[in-house]
Design a protein around this motif. Structure first.
Motif, PDB file in Angstrom:
ATOM      1  N   THR A  14      89.476  40.277  43.562  1.00 35.54           N
ATOM      2  CA  THR A  14      89.828  39.024  42.883  1.00 35.54           C
ATOM      3  C   THR A  14      88.580  38.335  42.337  1.00 35.54           C
ATOM      4  OG1 THR A  14      91.782  38.760  44.267  1.00 35.54           O
ATOM      5  CG2 THR A  14      90.949  36.776  43.182  1.00 35.54           C
ATOM      6  N   THR A  15      87.519  38.308  43.111  1.00 31.23           N
ATOM      7  CA  THR A  15      86.279  37.658  42.690  1.00 31.23           C
ATOM      8  C   THR A  15      85.662  38.372  41.494  1.00 31.23           C
ATOM      9  OG1 THR A  15      85.917  36.972  44.974  1.00 31.23           O
ATOM     10  CG2 THR A  15      84.017  36.862  43.502  1.00 31.23           C
ATOM     11  N   THR A  30      97.888  41.706  40.965  1.00 36.75           N
ATOM     12  CA  THR A  30      99.237  42.109  41.373  1.00 36.75           C
ATOM     13  C   THR A  30      99.792  41.198  42.465  1.00 36.75           C
ATOM     14  OG1 THR A  30      98.404  43.784  42.927  1.00 36.75           O
ATOM     15  CG2 THR A  30      98.959  44.517  40.692  1.00 36.75           C
ATOM     16  N   ASP A  31      98.954  40.840  43.425  1.00 34.60           N
ATOM     17  CA  ASP A  31      99.423  39.945  44.492  1.00 34.60           C
ATOM     18  C   ASP A  31      99.827  38.586  43.926  1.00 34.60           C
ATOM     19  OD1 ASP A  31      99.038  41.914  46.402  1.00 34.60           O
ATOM     20  OD2 ASP A  31      97.211  41.024  47.230  1.00 34.60           O
ATOM     21  N   ALA A  32      99.023  38.044  43.022  1.00 31.12           N
ATOM     22  CA  ALA A  32      99.331  36.737  42.412  1.00 31.12           C
ATOM     23  C   ALA A  32     100.620  36.800  41.602  1.00 31.12           C
ATOM     24  CB  ALA A  32      98.175  36.271  41.536  1.00 31.12           C
ATOM     25  N   GLU A  33     100.828  37.906  40.911  1.00 33.40           N
ATOM     26  CA  GLU A  33     102.062  38.073  40.137  1.00 33.40           C
ATOM     27  C   GLU A  33     103.278  38.091  41.062  1.00 33.40           C
ATOM     28  OE1 GLU A  33     102.343  38.261  36.615  1.00 33.40           O
ATOM     29  OE2 GLU A  33     100.273  37.586  36.796  1.00 33.40           O
ATOM     30  N   ILE A  72      93.503  44.899  35.867  1.00 35.81           N
ATOM     31  CA  ILE A  72      94.528  44.785  36.895  1.00 35.81           C
ATOM     32  C   ILE A  72      93.819  44.822  38.245  1.00 35.81           C
ATOM     33  CG2 ILE A  72      96.579  45.811  37.952  1.00 35.81           C
ATOM     34  CD1 ILE A  72      97.145  47.145  35.212  1.00 35.81           C
ATOM     35  N   SER A  73      93.905  43.721  38.965  1.00 30.32           N
ATOM     36  CA  SER A  73      93.358  43.640  40.312  1.00 30.32           C
ATOM     37  C   SER A  73      94.499  43.960  41.270  1.00 30.32           C
ATOM     38  CB  SER A  73      92.801  42.238  40.558  1.00 30.32           C
ATOM     39  OG  SER A  73      92.308  42.130  41.869  1.00 30.32           O
ATOM     40  N   THR A  74      94.372  45.067  41.986  1.00 30.35           N
ATOM     41  CA  THR A  74      95.469  45.545  42.834  1.00 30.35           C
ATOM     42  C   THR A  74      95.361  45.039  44.260  1.00 30.35           C
ATOM     43  OG1 THR A  74      94.277  47.558  43.465  1.00 30.35           O
ATOM     44  CG2 THR A  74      95.660  47.678  41.496  1.00 30.35           C
ATOM     45  N   GLY A 148      75.804  43.687  49.168  1.00 29.32           N
ATOM     46  CA  GLY A 148      74.534  43.186  48.669  1.00 29.32           C
ATOM     47  C   GLY A 148      74.484  42.942  47.173  1.00 29.32           C
ATOM     48  N   GLN A 149      75.610  43.107  46.480  1.00 33.72           N
ATOM     49  CA  GLN A 149      75.638  42.858  45.029  1.00 33.72           C
ATOM     50  C   GLN A 149      76.444  41.592  44.744  1.00 33.72           C
ATOM     51  OE1 GLN A 149      75.921  45.952  42.060  1.00 33.72           O
ATOM     52  NE2 GLN A 149      76.336  47.407  43.696  1.00 33.72           N
ATOM     53  N   LYS A 150      76.025  40.878  43.732  1.00 38.30           N
ATOM     54  CA  LYS A 150      76.747  39.684  43.311  1.00 38.30           C
ATOM     55  C   LYS A 150      77.926  40.101  42.436  1.00 38.30           C
ATOM     56  CE  LYS A 150      72.679  36.781  43.433  1.00 38.30           C
ATOM     57  NZ  LYS A 150      71.693  36.040  42.660  1.00 38.30           N
ATOM     58  N   PRO A 151      79.028  39.341  42.500  1.00 36.32           N
ATOM     59  CA  PRO A 151      80.207  39.674  41.690  1.00 36.32           C
ATOM     60  C   PRO A 151      79.902  39.841  40.200  1.00 36.32           C
ATOM     61  CG  PRO A 151      80.755  37.966  43.258  1.00 36.32           C
ATOM     62  CD  PRO A 151      79.270  38.176  43.346  1.00 36.32           C
TER      63      PRO A 151
END
Length: 163
Positions: A14-15, A30-33, A72-74, A148-151
């Motif tokens: 999501t981020t 998908t969760d938000a939908e 699409i964020s699953t 260790g990585q930024k979004p």
């Protein structure tokens, strides 16, 4: 061509998708939908069970996969159904956001909205991780280690690698 973000709960899907949205991509979670149409996921699990939720997830994916050029964020368990993976691969590249279990545990601390992790979060998360990791790795067109990585770094990497 769609970009599909996959990974464990709290892996940053999501981020990272919000960062991709800032780069001009239209994002669907998908969760938000499912929440928009059917209410809280926790309540769906309590009232109808996981199988019912997974059916809603597949129906939602079917609608989203008709679109093109989106992100699409699953949900964390989405790729556990081979039919879902096949749907997503028809017009998408699957990006597995690989995240260490210890990092995931830190991120979910105090979160009671994840039905599959209630109770013994460490034990349940480790079990899910062991079950899902091979599935994610087989399905992935691209694997990005997120620890260790930024979004925003991850989002830029995704856009550069999927051109």
């Amino acid at each position: 061509m769609n970009i599909v973000l996959a990974g464990m709960p709290a892996s940053g899907k999501t981020t990272v998708s919000k960062q991709l949205e800032r780069l001009g991509k239209k994002v669907y979670d998908t969760d938000a939908e499912i929440v928009k149409e059917h209410g809280e996921i926790k309540r769906i699990f309590e009232k109808h069970g996981e199988e019912y939720f997974r059916n809603l997830e597949t129906i939602t994916l079917g609608r989203l996969c008709e679109l093109d050029g989106i992100v699409i964020s699953t949900g964390g368990g989405c790729l556990m159904r081979k039919a879902n993976t096949a749907l997503l691969k028809q017009n998408g590249k699957i990006v597995y956001l690989r995240t260490d279990v210890e990092t995931l545990l830190k991120r979910i601390e105090g979160d009671d909205t994840r039905p599959l992790l209630l109770g013994d979060a460490r034990g349940k998360l480790q079990k899910l991780y062991d079950e899902r990791t091979p599935v994610y790795e087989r399905a992935a067109d691209l694997i990005i280690d997120t620890d260790g990585q930024k979004p925003e770094e991850i989002a830029h990497k995704i856009t550069e690698l999927i051109k």
